[in-house]
Motif scaffolding. Structure first.
Motif, PDB file in Angstrom:
ATOM      1  N   TRP A   1      -5.815 -14.110  14.439  1.00  0.00           N
ATOM      2  CA  TRP A   1      -5.634 -13.436  13.147  1.00  0.00           C
ATOM      3  C   TRP A   1      -5.434 -14.510  12.091  1.00  0.00           C
ATOM      4  CZ3 TRP A   1      -6.550  -8.582  11.892  1.00  0.00           C
ATOM      5  CH2 TRP A   1      -6.563  -7.613  12.893  1.00  0.00           C
ATOM      6  N   ALA A   2      -6.126 -14.377  10.964  1.00  0.00           N
ATOM      7  CA  ALA A   2      -6.049 -15.377   9.905  1.00  0.00           C
ATOM      8  C   ALA A   2      -5.993 -14.706   8.544  1.00  0.00           C
ATOM      9  CB  ALA A   2      -7.267 -16.301   9.965  1.00  0.00           C
ATOM     10  N   SER A   3      -5.278 -15.346   7.625  1.00  0.00           N
ATOM     11  CA  SER A   3      -5.333 -14.904   6.222  1.00  0.00           C
ATOM     12  C   SER A   3      -6.748 -15.179   5.722  1.00  0.00           C
ATOM     13  CB  SER A   3      -4.313 -15.675   5.389  1.00  0.00           C
ATOM     14  OG  SER A   3      -4.718 -17.038   5.280  1.00  0.00           O
ATOM     15  N   LEU A   4      -7.105 -14.603   4.593  1.00  0.00           N
ATOM     16  CA  LEU A   4      -8.447 -14.855   4.047  1.00  0.00           C
ATOM     17  C   LEU A   4      -8.640 -16.331   3.712  1.00  0.00           C
ATOM     18  CD1 LEU A   4      -8.989 -11.682   1.838  1.00  0.00           C
ATOM     19  CD2 LEU A   4     -10.033 -12.222   4.046  1.00  0.00           C
ATOM     20  N   ASN A   5      -7.582 -16.978   3.198  1.00  0.00           N
ATOM     21  CA  ASN A   5      -7.701 -18.410   2.878  1.00  0.00           C
ATOM     22  C   ASN A   5      -7.900 -19.245   4.136  1.00  0.00           C
ATOM     23  OD1 ASN A   5      -7.542 -18.143   0.113  1.00  0.00           O
ATOM     24  ND2 ASN A   5      -5.318 -18.335   0.067  1.00  0.00           N
ATOM     25  N   GLU A   6      -7.159 -18.941   5.199  1.00  0.00           N
ATOM     26  CA  GLU A   6      -7.331 -19.682   6.445  1.00  0.00           C
ATOM     27  C   GLU A   6      -8.703 -19.403   7.051  1.00  0.00           C
ATOM     28  OE1 GLU A   6      -5.284 -20.351  10.830  1.00  0.00           O
ATOM     29  OE2 GLU A   6      -4.667 -18.630   9.632  1.00  0.00           O
ATOM     30  N   ALA A   7      -9.132 -18.147   7.006  1.00  0.00           N
ATOM     31  CA  ALA A   7     -10.448 -17.777   7.548  1.00  0.00           C
ATOM     32  C   ALA A   7     -11.554 -18.548   6.839  1.00  0.00           C
ATOM     33  CB  ALA A   7     -10.671 -16.278   7.428  1.00  0.00           C
ATOM     34  N   ARG A   8     -11.413 -18.704   5.534  1.00  0.00           N
ATOM     35  CA  ARG A   8     -12.423 -19.442   4.764  1.00  0.00           C
ATOM     36  C   ARG A   8     -12.576 -20.867   5.292  1.00  0.00           C
ATOM     37  NH1 ARG A   8     -10.597 -19.337  -0.760  1.00  0.00           N
ATOM     38  NH2 ARG A   8      -9.940 -21.473  -0.496  1.00  0.00           N
ATOM     39  N   LYS A   9     -11.475 -21.468   5.740  1.00  0.00           N
ATOM     40  CA  LYS A   9     -11.516 -22.832   6.265  1.00  0.00           C
ATOM     41  C   LYS A   9     -12.033 -22.883   7.706  1.00  0.00           C
ATOM     42  CE  LYS A   9      -7.652 -24.064   3.350  1.00  0.00           C
ATOM     43  NZ  LYS A   9      -6.198 -24.202   3.298  1.00  0.00           N
ATOM     44  N   LEU A  10     -11.727 -21.842   8.492  1.00  0.00           N
ATOM     45  CA  LEU A  10     -12.081 -21.850   9.912  1.00  0.00           C
ATOM     46  C   LEU A  10     -13.505 -21.391  10.211  1.00  0.00           C
ATOM     47  CD1 LEU A  10      -8.826 -20.403  11.528  1.00  0.00           C
ATOM     48  CD2 LEU A  10      -9.606 -22.780  11.536  1.00  0.00           C
ATOM     49  N   LEU A  11     -14.028 -20.479   9.406  1.00  0.00           N
ATOM     50  CA  LEU A  11     -15.351 -19.916   9.695  1.00  0.00           C
ATOM     51  C   LEU A  11     -16.436 -20.971   9.569  1.00  0.00           C
ATOM     52  CD1 LEU A  11     -14.892 -16.494   7.948  1.00  0.00           C
ATOM     53  CD2 LEU A  11     -15.369 -16.835  10.381  1.00  0.00           C
ATOM     54  N   SER A  12     -17.345 -20.950  10.516  1.00  0.00           N
ATOM     55  CA  SER A  12     -18.382 -21.971  10.590  1.00  0.00           C
ATOM     56  C   SER A  12     -19.479 -21.795   9.556  1.00  0.00           C
ATOM     57  CB  SER A  12     -18.993 -21.974  11.990  1.00  0.00           C
ATOM     58  OG  SER A  12     -19.511 -20.693  12.282  1.00  0.00           O
ATOM     59  N   GLU A  13     -19.680 -20.576   9.079  1.00  0.00           N
ATOM     60  CA  GLU A  13     -20.752 -20.320   8.119  1.00  0.00           C
ATOM     61  C   GLU A  13     -20.150 -19.877   6.786  1.00  0.00           C
ATOM     62  OE1 GLU A  13     -24.338 -19.007   9.188  1.00  0.00           O
ATOM     63  OE2 GLU A  13     -24.092 -19.236  11.341  1.00  0.00           O
ATOM     64  N   PRO A  14     -20.485 -20.541   5.677  1.00  0.00           N
ATOM     65  CA  PRO A  14     -19.916 -20.182   4.375  1.00  0.00           C
ATOM     66  C   PRO A  14     -20.135 -18.715   4.002  1.00  0.00           C
ATOM     67  CG  PRO A  14     -21.120 -22.248   4.221  1.00  0.00           C
ATOM     68  CD  PRO A  14     -21.377 -21.696   5.586  1.00  0.00           C
ATOM     69  N   ARG A  15     -21.276 -18.156   4.364  1.00  0.00           N
ATOM     70  CA  ARG A  15     -21.566 -16.758   4.018  1.00  0.00           C
ATOM     71  C   ARG A  15     -20.574 -15.810   4.699  1.00  0.00           C
ATOM     72  NH1 ARG A  15     -22.671 -12.935   0.603  1.00  0.00           N
ATOM     73  NH2 ARG A  15     -24.036 -11.316   1.368  1.00  0.00           N
ATOM     74  N   LEU A  16     -20.096 -16.155   5.903  1.00  0.00           N
ATOM     75  CA  LEU A  16     -19.101 -15.327   6.582  1.00  0.00           C
ATOM     76  C   LEU A  16     -17.820 -15.261   5.752  1.00  0.00           C
ATOM     77  CD1 LEU A  16     -19.433 -16.433  10.316  1.00  0.00           C
ATOM     78  CD2 LEU A  16     -20.267 -14.342   9.256  1.00  0.00           C
ATOM     79  N   ALA A  17     -17.412 -16.395   5.216  1.00  0.00           N
ATOM     80  CA  ALA A  17     -16.207 -16.424   4.383  1.00  0.00           C
ATOM     81  C   ALA A  17     -16.399 -15.596   3.118  1.00  0.00           C
ATOM     82  CB  ALA A  17     -15.854 -17.869   4.042  1.00  0.00           C
ATOM     83  N   GLU A  18     -17.580 -15.682   2.496  1.00  0.00           N
ATOM     84  CA  GLU A  18     -17.862 -14.890   1.294  1.00  0.00           C
ATOM     85  C   GLU A  18     -17.718 -13.388   1.590  1.00  0.00           C
ATOM     86  OE1 GLU A  18     -21.761 -15.735  -0.234  1.00  0.00           O
ATOM     87  OE2 GLU A  18     -21.372 -17.893  -0.301  1.00  0.00           O
ATOM     88  N   LEU A  19     -18.265 -12.970   2.708  1.00  0.00           N
ATOM     89  CA  LEU A  19     -18.184 -11.551   3.072  1.00  0.00           C
ATOM     90  C   LEU A  19     -16.748 -11.141   3.374  1.00  0.00           C
ATOM     91  CD1 LEU A  19     -21.421 -11.342   5.240  1.00  0.00           C
ATOM     92  CD2 LEU A  19     -21.048 -10.266   3.012  1.00  0.00           C
ATOM     93  N   ALA A  20     -15.998 -11.996   4.061  1.00  0.00           N
ATOM     94  CA  ALA A  20     -14.601 -11.680   4.356  1.00  0.00           C
ATOM     95  C   ALA A  20     -13.784 -11.535   3.069  1.00  0.00           C
ATOM     96  CB  ALA A  20     -13.990 -12.762   5.253  1.00  0.00           C
ATOM     97  N   LEU A  21     -14.060 -12.381   2.085  1.00  0.00           N
ATOM     98  CA  LEU A  21     -13.321 -12.320   0.833  1.00  0.00           C
ATOM     99  C   LEU A  21     -13.548 -11.015   0.078  1.00  0.00           C
ATOM    100  CD1 LEU A  21     -13.721 -16.000  -0.429  1.00  0.00           C
ATOM    101  CD2 LEU A  21     -11.636 -14.893   0.406  1.00  0.00           C
ATOM    102  N   MET A  22     -14.639 -10.327   0.402  1.00  0.00           N
ATOM    103  CA  MET A  22     -14.913  -9.034  -0.233  1.00  0.00           C
ATOM    104  C   MET A  22     -13.915  -7.972   0.214  1.00  0.00           C
ATOM    105  SD  MET A  22     -19.084  -9.069  -0.022  1.00  0.00           S
ATOM    106  CE  MET A  22     -19.316  -7.487  -0.817  1.00  0.00           C
ATOM    107  N   LEU A  23     -13.126  -8.262   1.248  1.00  0.00           N
ATOM    108  CA  LEU A  23     -12.125  -7.295   1.727  1.00  0.00           C
ATOM    109  C   LEU A  23     -10.849  -7.298   0.885  1.00  0.00           C
ATOM    110  CD1 LEU A  23     -12.441  -7.838   5.569  1.00  0.00           C
ATOM    111  CD2 LEU A  23     -13.132  -5.823   4.269  1.00  0.00           C
ATOM    112  N   ARG A  24     -10.713  -8.265  -0.010  1.00  0.00           N
ATOM    113  CA  ARG A  24      -9.522  -8.280  -0.873  1.00  0.00           C
ATOM    114  C   ARG A  24      -9.376  -6.935  -1.562  1.00  0.00           C
ATOM    115  NH1 ARG A  24     -10.157 -14.188  -3.186  1.00  0.00           N
ATOM    116  NH2 ARG A  24      -8.727 -15.207  -1.761  1.00  0.00           N
ATOM    117  N   GLY A  25      -8.165  -6.452  -1.604  1.00  0.00           N
ATOM    118  CA  GLY A  25      -7.903  -5.185  -2.283  1.00  0.00           C
ATOM    119  C   GLY A  25      -8.128  -3.967  -1.418  1.00  0.00           C
ATOM    120  N   GLN A  26      -8.397  -4.169  -0.112  1.00  0.00           N
ATOM    121  CA  GLN A  26      -8.573  -3.028   0.788  1.00  0.00           C
ATOM    122  C   GLN A  26      -7.222  -2.336   0.985  1.00  0.00           C
ATOM    123  OE1 GLN A  26     -11.420  -1.729   2.335  1.00  0.00           O
ATOM    124  NE2 GLN A  26     -12.445  -3.102   0.919  1.00  0.00           N
ATOM    125  N   PRO A  27      -7.242  -1.021   1.086  1.00  0.00           N
ATOM    126  CA  PRO A  27      -5.982  -0.285   1.309  1.00  0.00           C
ATOM    127  C   PRO A  27      -5.500  -0.441   2.737  1.00  0.00           C
ATOM    128  CG  PRO A  27      -7.846   1.226   1.159  1.00  0.00           C
ATOM    129  CD  PRO A  27      -8.373  -0.153   0.906  1.00  0.00           C
TER     130      PRO A  27
END
Length: 154
Positions: A128-154
């Motif tokens: 389990w990772a925060s969005l900031n940590e996930a951005r650093k760990l994910l191997s593909e930049p596009r994966l991080a971009e898509l994950a960041l779209m989850l900000r503001g989810q209920p």
């Protein structure tokens, strides 16, 4: 002689020409903890890189359902999967020596249950990772971009 070389070259080029990307689906498993989105990453089997669960389409399942099934098999989680993908990314999958292009649609999956035992537990790690940590760990930049779209989810 020249004609034979041209025919041979055309055959070789056709044989090694890039094929259309194979369609796959994946899930971005997430939870909201203290108002912050956390995502669940898994390691790939071959290289151990951090990714989101993904795989091929499955007969009898919608793409969203297939993405949810991959999340269970690879990460041991279940939940509410969105009917529409957040987006897609392109990558390559190795088949022997030849890389094959794939296009992966990622569906958000709000995790409601995490199992301690799951089908690929011995083949992968999960984290389990925060969005900031996930951005650093994910191997593909596009994966991080898509994950960041989850900000503001209920």
């Amino acid at each position: 002689m020249l004609r034979r070389m041209i025919v041979s070259l055309r055959y070789t080029l056709r044989r090694h020409a890039p094929s259309a990307p194979q369609r796959q689906v994946g899930a971005i498993p997430y939870a909201v903890v203290d108002g912050q989105v956390a995502v669940l990453l898994v390691t790939s089997r071959r290289t151990g890189r951090w990714i989101f669960p993904k795989g091929g389409l499955m007969t009898g399942l919608t793409p969203a359902e297939a993405a949810a099934r991959e999340a269970f098999e690879e990460a041991g989680v279940e939940g509410e999967v969105a009917p529409l993908p957040l987006g897609a990314y392109g990558s390559f999958k190795r088949r022997g020596l030849r890389p094959l292009p794939i296009e992966v649609e990622l569906y958000p999956l709000r995790v409601t249950q995490q199992h301690e035992d799951w089908p690929e537990k011995r083949q992968r790690r999960r984290h389990w990772a925060s969005l900031n940590e996930a951005r650093k760990l994910l191997s593909e930049p596009r994966l991080a971009e898509l994950a960041l779209m989850l900000r503001g989810q209920p």
